[in-house]
Design an enzyme around this catalytic site. Structure first.
Site, PDB file in Angstrom:
ATOM      1  N   ASP A 101       0.688  -1.363   0.172  1.00 34.20           N
ATOM      2  CA  ASP A 101      -0.041   0.132   0.082  1.00 34.20           C
ATOM      3  C   ASP A 101       0.715   1.365  -0.010  1.00 34.20           C
ATOM      4  O   ASP A 101       1.655   1.660   0.681  1.00 34.20           O
ATOM      5  CB  ASP A 101      -0.830   0.087   1.242  1.00 34.20           C
ATOM      6  CG  ASP A 101      -1.585  -1.155   1.509  1.00 34.20           C
ATOM      7  OD1 ASP A 101      -1.488  -1.944   0.784  1.00 34.20           O
ATOM      8  OD2 ASP A 101      -2.112  -1.210   2.633  1.00 34.20           O
TER       9      ASP A 101
ATOM     10  N   ARG B  49      -7.789  -0.958  11.361  1.00 37.96           N
ATOM     11  CA  ARG B  49      -6.638  -0.355  11.134  1.00 37.96           C
ATOM     12  C   ARG B  49      -6.667   0.609   9.881  1.00 37.96           C
ATOM     13  O   ARG B  49      -7.667   0.878   9.451  1.00 37.96           O
ATOM     14  CB  ARG B  49      -5.540  -1.575  10.646  1.00 37.96           C
ATOM     15  CG  ARG B  49      -6.132  -2.391   9.340  1.00 37.96           C
ATOM     16  CD  ARG B  49      -4.975  -3.409   9.107  1.00 37.96           C
ATOM     17  NE  ARG B  49      -5.779  -4.392   8.157  1.00 37.96           N
ATOM     18  CZ  ARG B  49      -6.399  -5.651   8.190  1.00 37.96           C
ATOM     19  NH1 ARG B  49      -6.367  -5.900   9.439  1.00 37.96           N
ATOM     20  NH2 ARG B  49      -6.741  -6.331   7.228  1.00 37.96           N
TER      21      ARG B  49
ATOM     22  N   PHE C  28       1.633  -1.009  10.498  1.00 39.28           N
ATOM     23  CA  PHE C  28       0.776  -1.048   9.069  1.00 39.28           C
ATOM     24  C   PHE C  28       0.303   0.407   8.586  1.00 39.28           C
ATOM     25  O   PHE C  28       0.785   1.378   8.948  1.00 39.28           O
ATOM     26  CB  PHE C  28      -0.354  -2.022   9.388  1.00 39.28           C
ATOM     27  CG  PHE C  28      -0.272  -3.236   9.211  1.00 39.28           C
ATOM     28  CD1 PHE C  28       1.212  -3.894   9.216  1.00 39.28           C
ATOM     29  CD2 PHE C  28      -1.182  -4.024   9.494  1.00 39.28           C
ATOM     30  CE1 PHE C  28       1.212  -5.044   8.979  1.00 39.28           C
ATOM     31  CE2 PHE C  28      -1.346  -5.639   9.174  1.00 39.28           C
ATOM     32  CZ  PHE C  28       0.131  -6.124   9.047  1.00 39.28           C
TER      33      PHE C  28
HETATM   34  C1  FRU Z   1      -3.867  -3.653   2.779  1.00 38.91           C
HETATM   35  C2  FRU Z   1      -3.371  -3.778   4.116  1.00 38.91           C
HETATM   36  C3  FRU Z   1      -3.740  -2.889   5.051  1.00 38.91           C
HETATM   37  C4  FRU Z   1      -2.686  -3.116   6.298  1.00 38.91           C
HETATM   38  C5  FRU Z   1      -1.443  -3.317   5.205  1.00 38.91           C
HETATM   39  C6  FRU Z   1      -0.208  -4.387   5.616  1.00 38.91           C
HETATM   40  O1  FRU Z   1      -3.207  -4.094   1.563  1.00 38.91           O
HETATM   41  O2  FRU Z   1      -3.774  -5.293   4.310  1.00 38.91           O
HETATM   42  O3  FRU Z   1      -4.900  -3.206   5.682  1.00 38.91           O
HETATM   43  O4  FRU Z   1      -2.331  -1.956   6.807  1.00 38.91           O
HETATM   44  O5  FRU Z   1      -1.996  -3.868   3.998  1.00 38.91           O
HETATM   45  O6  FRU Z   1       0.829  -4.212   4.993  1.00 38.91           O
END
Ligand code: FRU
Length: 498
Positions: free
Chosen positions: A49, A170, A108
């Protein structure tokens, strides 16, 4: 915001370790013929992300999820880069490395704000082991826009709301409205994804407001990466439903246009659709720049993809930047940022022309792995049953990616069964011509990617492909009858990566 000296020192040490790992991987990465030429990539390793996108003190900042120790999904840090033009990026040191107990399994995704000149980021501390998960919300700040200090009082939200949320809790998106700070978090309840809204006057104490929006049941057990912005009097919510690879028909990204009712905390949607219909697009984020433009970038890959670039020590990239526009009928369009035009080199124009089945290929002399194509077709003046482009073709024609349009079914068809290292199958996207029965395709081809923008960004689709480096041919074709091309422009695109 108070930080802690020991925490700062531990953090710096972890950042150095991560940087060293990235440097060590670079020779291996540089040898990969599928490294992209003009898309954003990390120096090495696994990325997913985009995070913390912000226009800050005259520059665009892009943070991103990175596992700096290998090309596999693993312990997440925040990578960081900045740019003056959205096209040429300067890599900066890792911004966040997990050091605290409550972020033991990763820092994250999250967002960034400019708080009185201090670059302030919000992220999720992740702890996960078999049968157990705890996700909490944290803050870090940077005075110089490069080195981040974690707030000594982290986490600032340590529990999900029992009534509406779950342990999947999150990806804070923070914004300001009428003197109050708001935060949207991705979560879910009883198998339905949702965005939960919080409110704060000081960024440190957060009060739960309620469920801002939720998905239809069956569309992801939780939502990831909510994003929120206002555009020409409308509010917009983005979300990425958390989907399993077997749920082929479930949407992996959505947008809603409407109004956030700040009294009730509910997002009242007037229109909902998808941001991108391709299989290799996820977790998009936006920023608002000094000209008030909303710029969107997504992760150009997907969790379950084969990712052959792992063999060279890297995976994942970002899409080209896209400008978000509100259309007169209250929908959104996502157009390639005009800044991309600086990449153009070697322009050729063809058309107007009629392309016949079995006719000569008008694009036979165009070769390339980095191309931009804009083509307009007049369907009223065409009798074709299928037309389009064959790209990244080998000289013997056995390798190619076919982007075509089926006017009877109103479908954009992208066939990646013969694309190279990965058989991406055939994907079909509903696409109607405009009211004049014109169809416009705007495509960006890079060494291992393809982005199609149809009808000025109203329907878009993103794909990864892994052809042989010498599969460079391009062809325009029609079947079942002629197609009328009203204009066709092709540019070779320059590399941004030295
Ligand atoms: C989305 C996700 C988020 C998380 C991150 C972890 O792709 O699953 O929800 O924060 O990637 O890398």
């Amino acid at each position: 915001m108070l930080s802690n000296k020991q925490t700062d020192a531990d953090h710096q040490e972890s950042v150095f370790k991560a940087m060293k790992a990235l440097t060590d991987m670079q020779p291996q990465v540089a040898a990969d013929p599928h490294r992209l030429r003009y898309h954003f990539m990390a120096p090495a390793a696994w990325i997913n992300d985009p995070n913390g996108m912000i226009f800050f003190k005259g520059e665009y900042h892009l943070f991103y999820q990175i596992h700096p120790f290998s090309a596999e999904n693993g312990l997440k840090h925040w990578g960081h880069a900045k740019s003056r033009d959205l096209i040429h990026w300067e890599h900066l040191p890792i911004a966040l490395a997990p050091t605290e107990e409550f972020e033991r399994n990763g820092c994250f995704s999250g967002s960034a704000i400019d708080h009185n000149g201090v670059l302030t980021v919000f992220y999720t501390g992740n702890v996960a082991s078999t049968g157990y998960k705890k996700q909490v919300q944290c803050i870090a700040t940077s005075e110089d826009g490069i080195t981040f200090r974690k707030y000594a009082g982290n986490p600032v939200i340590s529990d999900f709301p029992e009534l509406d949320g779950s342990w999947d809790f999150r990806d804070p998106k923070v914004w300001h409205h009428d003197g109050v700070w708001y935060m949207a978090l991705g979560s879910g309840k009883d198998g339905t994804g949702n965005a939960l809204l919080y409110r704060s006057s000081n960024l440190l104490e957060w009060a739960y407001v309620g469920v801002m929006a939720e998905g239809p049941p069956g569309e992801g057990e939780y939502w990831n990466c909510p994003d929120f912005f206002s555009l020409e009097g409308k509010d917009v919510l983005l979300a990425s439903p958390g989907v399993s690879p077997q749920d082929q028909d479930v949407r992996t990204n959505i947008y809603r246009v409407g109004q956030l009712n700040y009294e009730t905390g509910k997002f009242e949607a007037e229109w909902e659709s998808q941001i991108d219909y391709g299989p290799d697009f996820y977790a998009p984020q936006t920023l608002i720049d000094d000209r008030g433009r909303v710029i969107l970038i997504g992760w150009m890959d997907m969790w379950w993809n084969p990712m052959p670039t792992k063999a060279y020590g890297w995976t994942g990239a970002m899409t080209v930047p896209r400008v978000v526009k509100l259309t007169p009928d209250g929908r959104l369009a996502f157009e390639p940022a005009p800044e991309l035009q600086v990449l153009r080199d070697g322009h050729r124009a063809y058309g107007p022309a009629t392309v016949y089945p079995d006719g000569e290929n008008r694009l036979s002399e165009v070769q390339g792995d980095s191309l931009e194509i804009i083509a307009c077709f007049d369907l009223d003046a065409s009798q074709t049953t299928e037309f389009g482009f064959r790209l990244r073709r080998s000289t013997d024609g056995t390798q190619e990616t076919v982007v075509s349009y089926d006017p009877a079914c109103h479908e954009l068809v992208v066939d990646r069964t013969k694309s190279g290292l990965v058989d991406g199958g055939v994907s079909r996207v509903r696409l109607y011509p405009d009211e004049h029965r014109m169809l416009k395709l705007h495509m960006f081809i890079d060494r291992s990617s393809l982005e199609v923008f149809a009808n000025d960004g109203s329907v878009n689709a993103t794909y990864r492909l892994y052809p042989n480096p010498d599969s460079l041919g391009l062809a325009l074709f029609a079947q079942g009858g002629p197609v009328q091309v009203t204009s066709l422009d092709v540019w070779k695109l320059k590399s941004v990566w030295g």
